[in-house]
Design a protein around this motif. Structure first.
Motif, PDB file in Angstrom:
ATOM      1  N   THR A 155       0.860  -1.176   0.000  1.00 41.24           N
ATOM      2  CA  THR A 155       0.000   0.000   0.000  1.00 41.24           C
ATOM      3  C   THR A 155       0.900   1.231   0.000  1.00 41.24           C
ATOM      4  O   THR A 155       1.847   1.316   0.783  1.00 41.24           O
ATOM      5  N   TRP A 177      -6.297  -1.240  -2.907  1.00 34.29           N
ATOM      6  CA  TRP A 177      -7.358  -1.670  -3.808  1.00 34.29           C
ATOM      7  C   TRP A 177      -8.137  -0.463  -4.311  1.00 34.29           C
ATOM      8  O   TRP A 177      -8.686  -0.472  -5.410  1.00 34.29           O
ATOM      9  N   SER A 178      -8.208   0.546  -3.487  1.00 35.74           N
ATOM     10  CA  SER A 178      -8.932   1.763  -3.809  1.00 35.74           C
ATOM     11  C   SER A 178      -8.054   2.958  -3.460  1.00 35.74           C
ATOM     12  O   SER A 178      -6.906   2.795  -3.044  1.00 35.74           O
ATOM     13  N   TYR A 229      -2.136  -8.034   2.690  1.00 33.76           N
ATOM     14  CA  TYR A 229      -3.373  -7.482   2.158  1.00 33.76           C
ATOM     15  C   TYR A 229      -3.205  -5.970   2.040  1.00 33.76           C
ATOM     16  O   TYR A 229      -2.393  -5.364   2.748  1.00 33.76           O
ATOM     17  N   TYR A 230      -3.979  -5.337   1.137  1.00 36.25           N
ATOM     18  CA  TYR A 230      -3.984  -3.887   1.073  1.00 36.25           C
ATOM     19  C   TYR A 230      -4.666  -3.324   2.316  1.00 36.25           C
ATOM     20  O   TYR A 230      -5.651  -3.871   2.801  1.00 36.25           O
ATOM     21  N   THR A 280      -6.995  -0.859   4.435  1.00 29.67           N
ATOM     22  CA  THR A 280      -8.261  -0.189   4.174  1.00 29.67           C
ATOM     23  C   THR A 280      -8.523   0.804   5.291  1.00 29.67           C
ATOM     24  O   THR A 280      -7.777   0.883   6.258  1.00 29.67           O
TER      25      THR A 280
END
Length: 126
Positions: free
Chosen positions: A33, A53-54, A100-101, A103
Motif C-alpha cells: 500500500t 485496492w482503492s 493485504y492492502y 483499508t
C-alpha cells in the motif's frame, strides 16, 4: 535495501498545481500500500492520501488531489490542484508491506507503514 525517493516539491501561489512523485525500490511478493503524508513543524504527521485496492483521501484534499501508481515503474504520484496555503508542509511518501492492502481507517495511520521517503517541501503562498 528499500528506498523511496520523492520529487516534485516546490513553491507555488494559491490556486496553482504541483505533482509529487515517489520512486520506490521494493521487491516483495507481498502487497504494498502506498501513501502520502505531510507534516508541518510542531505538528504530527498527517495522512493525505493512499492507494491500495482503492484510493483514499483526507477530507481537506478531496476533489483537489489525485493519487495514482504505476506498478510497472514502481512509482506513485500525487497530483495537487487548487493548492491552498494550508497545504504547505513537507510531504512524505510511505510504503506499507502486508499480506493485504490496507483499508480505512488503518490506511491513514502512519504506524502501519514500514518505509518512508526523505520528504519534499511544498510551499503555497497566498
Amino acid at each position: 535495501q528499500v528506498q523511496l525517493v520523492e520529487s516534485g516539491g516546490g513553491s507555488v501561489q494559491a490556486g496553482g498545481s504541483l505533482k509529487l512523485s515517489c520512486a520506490y525500490s521494493l521487491r516483495t511478493r507481498r502487497v504494498v500500500t502506498m501513501a502520502w503524508f505531510r507534516q508541518v513543524p510542531g505538528k504530527e504527521r498527517e495522512f493525505v492520501s493512499a492507494i491500495g485496492w482503492s484510493t483514499y483521501y483526507t477530507e481537506s484534499v478531496k476533489g483537489r488531489f489525485t493519487i495514482s501508481r504505476d506498478n510497472a515503474e514502481n512509482t506513485v504520484s500525487l497530483q495537487m490542484n487548487r493548492l491552498e496555503p494550508e497545504d504547505t508542509a513537507v510531504y512524505y511518501c510511505a510504503a506499507g508491506v502486508s499480506s493485504y492492502y490496507y483499508t480505512w481507517p488503518s490506511i491513514r495511520e502512519s504506524s502501519e507503514y514500514n518505509y518512508w521517503g526523505q520528504g519534499t517541501q511544498v510551499t503555497v503562498s497566498s
